[in-house]
Structures are given as C-alpha cells and as structure tokens.
Design a protein around this motif. Structure first.
Motif, PDB file in Angstrom:
ATOM      1  N   GLN A   1      10.831  54.585   6.371  1.00 42.77           N
ATOM      2  CA  GLN A   1      10.501  53.856   7.582  1.00 42.77           C
ATOM      3  C   GLN A   1      11.565  52.808   7.870  1.00 42.77           C
ATOM      4  N   VAL A   2      11.830  52.598   9.144  1.00 44.88           N
ATOM      5  CA  VAL A   2      12.887  51.671   9.541  1.00 44.88           C
ATOM      6  C   VAL A   2      12.484  50.244   9.201  1.00 44.88           C
ATOM      7  N   ARG A   3      13.455  49.496   8.694  1.00 46.40           N
ATOM      8  CA  ARG A   3      13.156  48.111   8.342  1.00 46.40           C
ATOM      9  C   ARG A   3      12.886  47.297   9.602  1.00 46.40           C
ATOM     10  N   PRO A   4      12.037  46.271   9.519  1.00 46.12           N
ATOM     11  CA  PRO A   4      11.750  45.458  10.695  1.00 46.12           C
ATOM     12  C   PRO A   4      12.982  44.703  11.164  1.00 46.12           C
ATOM     13  N   ALA A   5      13.026  44.452  12.452  1.00 46.06           N
ATOM     14  CA  ALA A   5      14.161  43.727  13.025  1.00 46.06           C
ATOM     15  C   ALA A   5      14.149  42.283  12.544  1.00 46.06           C
ATOM     16  N   PRO A   6      15.327  41.696  12.305  1.00 45.13           N
ATOM     17  CA  PRO A   6      15.370  40.309  11.858  1.00 45.13           C
ATOM     18  C   PRO A   6      14.867  39.369  12.947  1.00 45.13           C
ATOM     19  N   ALA A   7      14.398  38.205  12.505  1.00 47.41           N
ATOM     20  CA  ALA A   7      13.889  37.218  13.454  1.00 47.41           C
ATOM     21  C   ALA A   7      15.013  36.773  14.379  1.00 47.41           C
ATOM     22  N   ARG A   8      14.700  36.584  15.629  1.00 50.97           N
ATOM     23  CA  ARG A   8      15.702  36.219  16.617  1.00 50.97           C
ATOM     24  C   ARG A   8      15.962  34.714  16.583  1.00 50.97           C
ATOM     25  N   THR A   9      17.205  34.357  16.832  1.00 52.84           N
ATOM     26  CA  THR A   9      17.574  32.950  16.879  1.00 52.84           C
ATOM     27  C   THR A   9      16.986  32.319  18.132  1.00 52.84           C
ATOM     28  N   ALA A  10      16.593  31.059  18.015  1.00 51.48           N
ATOM     29  CA  ALA A  10      16.078  30.355  19.190  1.00 51.48           C
ATOM     30  C   ALA A  10      17.122  30.381  20.296  1.00 51.48           C
ATOM     31  N   HIS A  11      16.670  30.470  21.506  1.00 48.72           N
ATOM     32  CA  HIS A  11      17.593  30.576  22.628  1.00 48.72           C
ATOM     33  C   HIS A  11      17.012  29.864  23.836  1.00 48.72           C
ATOM     34  N   PRO A  12      17.847  29.603  24.840  1.00 41.87           N
ATOM     35  CA  PRO A  12      17.355  28.914  26.037  1.00 41.87           C
ATOM     36  C   PRO A  12      16.226  29.682  26.698  1.00 41.87           C
ATOM     37  N   ASP A  13      15.407  28.963  27.393  1.00 42.44           N
ATOM     38  CA  ASP A  13      14.232  29.538  28.032  1.00 42.44           C
ATOM     39  C   ASP A  13      14.601  30.099  29.402  1.00 42.44           C
ATOM     40  N   TRP A  14      15.564  31.028  29.402  1.00 35.92           N
ATOM     41  CA  TRP A  14      15.987  31.661  30.646  1.00 35.92           C
ATOM     42  C   TRP A  14      15.674  33.142  30.569  1.00 35.92           C
ATOM     43  N   ASN A  15      15.195  33.670  31.661  1.00 41.52           N
ATOM     44  CA  ASN A  15      14.833  35.083  31.704  1.00 41.52           C
ATOM     45  C   ASN A  15      16.025  35.901  32.189  1.00 41.52           C
ATOM     46  N   LEU A  16      17.096  35.873  31.391  1.00 40.64           N
ATOM     47  CA  LEU A  16      18.283  36.638  31.764  1.00 40.64           C
ATOM     48  C   LEU A  16      18.005  38.136  31.664  1.00 40.64           C
ATOM     49  N   PRO A  17      18.766  38.935  32.393  1.00 41.45           N
ATOM     50  CA  PRO A  17      18.612  40.386  32.233  1.00 41.45           C
ATOM     51  C   PRO A  17      18.845  40.778  30.780  1.00 41.45           C
ATOM     52  N   PRO A  18      18.231  41.858  30.332  1.00 43.73           N
ATOM     53  CA  PRO A  18      18.320  42.255  28.924  1.00 43.73           C
ATOM     54  C   PRO A  18      19.766  42.521  28.495  1.00 43.73           C
ATOM     55  N   ARG A  19      20.033  42.303  27.229  1.00 44.05           N
ATOM     56  CA  ARG A  19      21.358  42.537  26.661  1.00 44.05           C
ATOM     57  C   ARG A  19      21.340  43.849  25.876  1.00 44.05           C
ATOM     58  N   LEU A  20      22.295  44.703  26.159  1.00 47.84           N
ATOM     59  CA  LEU A  20      22.359  46.020  25.544  1.00 47.84           C
ATOM     60  C   LEU A  20      23.395  46.009  24.423  1.00 47.84           C
ATOM     61  N   PRO A  21      22.982  46.252  23.187  1.00 46.33           N
ATOM     62  CA  PRO A  21      23.946  46.261  22.082  1.00 46.33           C
ATOM     63  C   PRO A  21      24.710  47.573  21.959  1.00 46.33           C
ATOM     64  N   PHE A  22      24.275  48.587  22.715  1.00 44.67           N
ATOM     65  CA  PHE A  22      24.941  49.886  22.651  1.00 44.67           C
ATOM     66  C   PHE A  22      25.655  50.136  23.978  1.00 44.67           C
ATOM     67  N   PRO A  23      26.971  49.924  24.023  1.00 46.87           N
ATOM     68  CA  PRO A  23      27.687  50.090  25.295  1.00 46.87           C
ATOM     69  C   PRO A  23      28.072  51.537  25.555  1.00 46.87           C
ATOM     70  N   TYR A  24      28.038  51.906  26.803  1.00 51.88           N
ATOM     71  CA  TYR A  24      28.597  53.195  27.206  1.00 51.88           C
ATOM     72  C   TYR A  24      29.173  53.018  28.599  1.00 51.88           C
ATOM     73  N   ALA A  25      30.117  53.847  28.927  1.00 51.08           N
ATOM     74  CA  ALA A  25      30.772  53.756  30.226  1.00 51.08           C
ATOM     75  C   ALA A  25      30.281  54.885  31.113  1.00 51.08           C
TER      76      ALA A  25
END
Length: 643
Positions: free
Chosen positions: A309-333
């Motif tokens: 089973q896949v390990r759980p995702a690490p806890a996210r670092t605190a960040h500003p309270d802005w609802n920015l568009p999602p960030r994609l860690p997998f880029p494609y063109a």
C-alpha cells in the motif's frame, strides 16, 4: 545599495532578488528559455555553481526569483544550514508561453511590477507569522515567496488577457481619467483567489468569473471585473511547480518526469499511472498527482498485499490562506493535440516553434524555410509538424501541399509540384497577411533514376534561392515552408551522421542539402531499441507512458462510445490496457497500435472494451506478436486490479 545589502550577511540573508532572464543573458549567463524544465534548471544550476559573476552573487541571497517567458525559477538558500533548493513554476495553459505568438496575443508591460507586488504580499504573510524565537520562520518565508510567486504568475497572465483598460468604441475614455490597471487587477482578481470569498466546503468562488455576479467587486460597486470570462479558474490557471534538489541535479540526465509518479495518488509504479492515463486521460492524471483526483478516479486495491500500500503523503507546510489555483507536480507540454512528456521532444518541438515564428515575422527572409523530419514509419511525422505549425500560426495555418517523392517518376512531376507551390505563394502574397505555403515532401530520401538519395540535388536551388529550373526556364518559388519527411532513415543521425563521410552521400549532394536545413525533428516511435545482442529491448517507463497517451487518443477517436461523456472515463478492461502497453514490438509502429484498436469489436450494448473485443490471434499477428499480446492480456487477470 547592492554592495551595502550583499556585503552585510544580516541583510544578504533577508534579501529577495527578482531578475529577468534577459538581464542574466546580457551579463553573459547562458540560460535558454525555450527548453524543457529539466534542461532549463540544469542549465541554471550549472551557471550558479560554475559562475563567479553576477548570478553567483545573486544566488547567495536568501531567495532569487528569475522570470522568463517560460515561467519562474525560484532559488532559495537557508541561512542557518547553507542548504539550497530550486523550483520551476509555470502556467502550462498560458497564452503567453514560450512558443506563443505575440502577434496573436499582443504584448504587455508591467509584469515586474505585478510580480514584485505579489511577492511582497507573500513576504508580508511570512512576517505576520513570525513570533519571538519562532524556528518555523524560514519555512514560512519559503512558503510566502513560493505563494507570492505563484500569485504573480496568475496575475501576470490575467494582465495580458485583460489589457490595461477596456475601450468602448461608442464611449471614448475621458482624458482626465488616470486608470490604475495594476490596482484594478488586484482588486478584481484577489477576491476570487482569496478564501475570504469562497464557500467553506467547496472552496469555489462565491461569484465565479463569467458566471452570475461576475464583474462586481466585493463592495458591490459594479467595477468592470474583466477577470474574466472563464468558467473554471482552477483548470485555466493551474500552475506546474517542480522542486529539484541541487545536490541531485548533477544527474539530471537520469531524471524523468514519469518516474516522479509512483508514490503519488495510489500508483505503485509508472505502469499504474500509465493505465490511468488510458482510463481517464493525461490531464486527470496530472491533477491526481497533485492530490486532486475527481471522485470517479478511484482504483480497486483488491489483490494488493498490505505491504504494497502506498505510504501516506507527508504533512503539508503551513502556507498563506490564499485559494490559488492547484499546483501540478507532474509537468507535461501540450502543443496543439500533442501531449509531450519527453524532454528531448519538448526541446526540439519548442525550437521548431520558435523558428517558425521567426520566419513568419521576418519578411526580409525571402528564401524558403527548410526543416527535415525523421521517424519510424507510422510515427506521425506529418501530423506532428502540422500541430507545431498550427500552434505557432493559430487559425491562420494553411492547408499543406503534400507530395510523395517515392511516387514521382520524372523531374516534370517535381516541376509541376513547384508550380503549385508558386501559385499558392502568389495567392498568399496577393492577400496581405496570409502566411506562406506549407509544403510536405514525403520520403525525400528515396532513390531516383537508380541513384540513392537521387532527389536531393534538385532541391538545392529551391532551398537556397527560392528558384526552380524546369525544361524551359527558371521560375521563382518565393517564400514557403518546406518540410522534408524521411522515409528510409528513422533519425537525423542515421541520415547524416552515419553517411556524411561516404562517397555515395557526397556525390548525392547530401552535405549541401543538410547545410540548407534550418532545423530538424526526430519523432519518437513506440518500439524500444535493440539491445547489445540485436534483440528488441524491454519497454521502458517513458516509452510505456508515450504508448498510454497514444492509446487514449486512439480510443477517443475510434471508440468514443466507451468513454463516459461526463467523467471522460474509458470503460476498458485492465488486461487490454496492459497488453497494449507491455507488448514489446508493434510491427508497423504507431499504425499497428491504431490498427489493433480499430480491428477490435467493442461491445456497443455494454459500451465496453473487453478482453473478448480483441481480434483473434491470426489477425493480431499482422501487427504484433500475437502469443505475447494475448499472454499479457491473461496475466493482468491474475494481478487483481481488473476493473
């Protein structure tokens, strides 16, 4: 001021520098802007480590943000440990991307003002989180700079789409009005990006752009909120954000986008992610890699041991309270209908796109632009070039003139072909603004009159001077885009590198032909190369992913009934997908994969691509090793996840 800030370590460790990539180039730093993210970052870090000039000094500050048409490079250094990190962020769906045409979208000024203001907003958030002895301040500062940079990316793109001010032809603007485009941009867009204007459960804007209530500021004063006319900010302005470890960048040539996917979502391997590309599409997989899978994108974990089973995702670092568009860690063109994950393809395709733009904008370039394209049979050479040209030229892209030289029997036929090019060119010149003709010469490397590469010598004058001589006279071809598609050689190296010293190649004027080319493309096939023993190699991760992208496209075209109109999920058996992805060789390349899809008897009543839909072994043998294909079809049944 710079000397004062840099010499004092206290200030240097608190300085955030924003610089344009063009300024770095003016200072002698080699930094390409139209390459893949991998090569751009490797280029950047090489300059950081080996330069004693301005870039090395800038990288010694707390944060360095480099902006270019590609996006942003963010280099951060931790003052306490000296460790550094580098991030590349860009908007894959931006109209202001590296190969976009300024003539289509225009140009804007003020990007630096917007970016610096957004960064200041992020830094202010970090400072607001600081407490006496707060050891988390450095991570807060990194998060603030990152979020500020992402906000700046979004706002710069919106700035280009909106322009400074909307002019109503019926009501000219008053001369005494001093518009504040930047303030207006922040006031109109900030409520949409802020969670203050979102519902607590859905996180969607209370008044989405283009919907009911759009165009009004939060105070209800009825400002012209041209933030726009898009229904889905999350999709339109998603940010690709990739973190790199500088210590590992020395081996960047071994870094692959697809190998970052295992461990995300619930993928245990690249093959798991590739299967989901076929089922749900590449865009959905990129979203799932960011932790945003839609509710219908759930895999059946049946049959997997608990230890896998896949390990759980690490806890996210605190960040500003802005609802920015999602960030994609997998880029494609994406270039037209092409989806690319191979950095070599991205580099080459971007270069050709830039070259086309330069040719189209430089009317003093009187001779034709010549490009060679190589690839295995059925790899989609003409389709690929058409997508690149359409991306560079937009709706103005002309329908190509296509000629297959293997079917020509005489020089008169080639002369007639150039007369057609001349007619098309004269028609384009008569209509101001029309692009030059696009001409495909397929299988240009075939023989003619019992001479290997016999056609090459007849293209030298058209390529060099834009003229062609027939039996009676010399006539002018004019500006045109010549695309020479290889039919015998699969790569440029096979055409030129292996033959350049041979007498036969020199006698055929091969070196003269190559000297007139201004670019070339190698289109990747879907078969692995041969190993040291000359046998077909194994299907690697990148090749498997490329097959998955193609298979999804073939299903959408040939089997649309199996794809749900709402979720876009393809109802296809896992065993079928595995057989397509794992089979080592397709006899005729991409054409064979497409043929097997078209030959399959998809159930129209159930709207399913089942194992029983696959053609019989006798029919499969035309395109694949039937025994191997059917074995993979059965093996997937034993692996558990069959839905």
């Amino acid at each position: 001021l710079w000397d004062f800030l840099y010499k004092d370590e206290r200030y240097r460790n608190r300085t955030v520098v924003v610089v344009d990539a063009e300024d770095l180039r003016n200072w002698g730093v080699t930094l390409m802007e139209d390459l893949s993210v991998e090569r751009t970052i490797a280029d950047f870090m090489h300059n950081v480590e080996h330069s004693s000039g301005p870039l090395a000094s800038l990288a010694g500050c707390r944060c360095l943000v480099v902006k270019s048409p590609l996006g942003l490079i963010i280099h951060s250094r931790n003052p306490a440990t000296g460790a550094s990190s580098v991030n590349s962020s860009f908007l894959p769906y931006a109209v202001s991307g590296p190969i976009s045409n300024p003539k289509r979208y225009g140009r804007m000024v003020g990007y630096s003002i917007i970016l610096v203001a957004a960064l200041a907003k992020g830094i202010c958030w970090a400072l607001s989180q600081r407490r006496a002895g707060d050891a988390e301040f450095e991570s807060h500062l990194d998060a603030g700079v990152r979020y500020g940079a992402h906000l700046g990316l979004v706002l710069c793109e919106e700035h280009l789409r909106r322009g400074f001010i909307r002019v109503d032809p019926k009501t000219p603007p008053k001369s005494d009005v001093d518009p504040d485009p930047y303030g207006e941009l922040f006031r109109d867009v900030a409520p949409i990006l802020s969670r203050a204007g979102t519902g607590p459960a859905t996180g969607k804007a209370a008044a989405p752009p283009g919907g009911k209530g759009a165009g009004k500021d939060p105070s209800g004063n009825g400002r012209d909120g041209r933030a726009a006319e898009r229904k889905d900010w999350s999709k339109d302005l998603r940010i690709v954000s990739v973190d790199f470890d500088p210590q590992a960048l020395r081996g960047i040539n071994g870094w692959s986008r697809v190998r970052t996917l295992p461990g995300r979502h619930d993928w245990l391997s690249v093959e798991d992610a590739a299967i989901d590309v076929v089922r749900f599409g590449l865009e959905a997989v990129a979203s799932a890699a960011a932790g945003m899978p839609p509710p219908w994108m759930k895999r059946n974990q049946r049959g997997r041991p608990e230890a896998q089973q896949v390990r759980p995702a690490p806890a996210r670092t605190a960040h500003p309270d802005w609802n920015l568009p999602p960030r994609l860690p997998f880029p494609y063109a994406r270039i037209g209908k092409l989806a690319l994950v191979d950095r070599d393809e991205i580099d080459s395709f971007s270069h050709i796109g830039k070259l086309l733009q330069k040719y189209l904008s430089d009317l003093n370039w009187k001779r034709p632009l010549s490009i060679a394209v190589f690839g295995p049979p059925g790899s989609g050479k003409s389709f690929t070039v058409k997508q690149i040209i359409k991306s560079a030229m937009g709706d103005d892209a002309p329908d190509p003139l296509e000629f297959n030289l293997s079917q020509f029997q005489s020089l008169e036929e080639l002369s007639n072909a150039f007369h057609q090019v001349q007619d098309r060119g004269l028609a384009a010149a008569a209509t101001a603004g029309d692009p030059p003709p696009l001409v495909f010469f397929d299988e240009f490397d075939t023989g003619f009159r019992a001479e290997s590469l016999g056609w090459l010598k007849y293209f030298l004058a058209p390529m060099q001077d834009g003229t062609f001589r027939d039996a009676h006279s010399t006539f002018r071809v004019g500006r045109a885009i010549f695309v020479f598609a290889g039919g015998i050689c699969d790569t440029f190296h096979e055409f030129y590198g292996k033959q350049r010293e041979s007498k036969e190649f020199r006698d055929a004027k091969g070196p003269d032909f190559v000297s007139r080319l201004r670019g070339h493309l190698n289109i990747q096939g879907i078969n692995p190369g041969a190993n040291s023993d000359g046998e077909v190699g194994e299907v690697g991760d990148l090749l498997m992913f490329r097959r998955a992208i193609l298979l999804r496209a073939f299903l959408e075209e040939s089997c649309p009934t199996i794809i749900d109109v709402h979720s876009k999920k393809a109802n296809i058996h896992r065993g079928v997908i595995c057989a397509f992805l794992r089979t080592r060789r397709y006899e005729h390349g991409v054409r064979s994969m497409e043929a097997v899809v078209q030959m399959s008897a998809v159930s129209l009543s159930r709207r399913q691509f089942q194992r029983s839909s696959v053609p019989s072994a006798i029919q499969l043998a035309m395109h694949v090793d039937a025994e191997e294909f059917l074995r993979h079809l059965q093996d997937a049944e034993l692996e558990g996840d069959v839905h």
